[in-house]
Scaffold this active site. Sequence first.
Site, PDB file in Angstrom:
ATOM      1  CD  GLU A   3      -3.096  -0.589   0.019  1.00  0.00           C
ATOM      2  OE1 GLU A   3      -3.017   0.526  -0.528  1.00  0.00           O
ATOM      3  OE2 GLU A   3      -3.946  -1.435  -0.299  1.00  0.00           O
ATOM      4  CE1 TYR A  86      -6.873   3.643  -0.396  1.00  0.00           C
ATOM      5  CE2 TYR A  86      -4.486   3.462  -0.156  1.00  0.00           C
ATOM      6  CZ  TYR A  86      -5.673   3.032  -0.707  1.00  0.00           C
ATOM      7  OH  TYR A  86      -5.664   1.959  -1.563  1.00  0.00           O
ATOM      8  CG  ASP A 104      -8.784   4.364  -4.564  1.00  0.00           C
ATOM      9  OD1 ASP A 104     -10.020   4.550  -4.667  1.00  0.00           O
ATOM     10  OD2 ASP A 104      -8.145   3.620  -5.334  1.00  0.00           O
TER      11      ASP A 104
END
Length: 275
Positions: A3, A86, A104
């Site tokens: 990520e 996020y 996102d």
Amino acid sequence: MSEVMLQQTPVVRVLPVWREWMERWPHPADLAAEPAGEAVRAWGRLGYPRRALRLHAAAAVIAREHDGELPDTEESLLGLPGVGGYTAAAVAAFAFGRRAAVVDTNIRRVHARLVGGEALPAPSLTADERRLAGELLPDDDAASVRWNAAVMELGALVCTARSPRCDACPVAGACAWRAAGEPPPSYVPKGQAWHGTDRQVRGAVMAVLRAASRPVPRGFFDGPTNADAAHSGSVGIELARLHALAAGPEQLERAVAGLLADGLAVERPGGLALP
């Protein structure tokens, strides 16, 4: 790890580096045991190398405070260095099956069109967008994870920024943007400049430091004449690339000062080096 690496970086560039990191550092404690500079060196040319420092700092906290195991809730993940909203939500949802609103760029665009009737979301994430994402998220954990993945894929493959495939969209009939006549965006997204910028020079200096096994004298960065006595091999190649940019002394100094301030470079006896 994936990520963080995928932030502002496409999968095709991330995948080989991610594989190398996972082979070298399969557990957080493995990464934490190495100097931070090794993380920066292994980061290669992914860009935004402060992410490597943050991953190293997070690994150190995980090893020290969480018995080497990655926390599995959104709240605990937010306590790790460099982990924002996020990333915490994405890891909680996709790695651990938790209910967390992942927001996102693709999800924001779907929400903006489907609910808000706007061609594009606001340039920066707003509190209203976060609230909407939470309201739309199913209550069931498993369903919420599927929802996040589905809306993300819808934005990436169908409800794209430039050429949305409305004829293939499963929710086209409920889309507020289509109902409004598909109005154009209220602003034109602008890409970041690269050639000739301080960012480009910073990247070139970083490439020299990654290639070097010992400190690089400051004078070697100034120009080919001073670099003639530099290390041979990959360091010389990276120095040549830096010099080809023809950066002025002020721009070069700004780049070096920025790297030092960000902790991506340190002063050692004999020159600059990775931390």
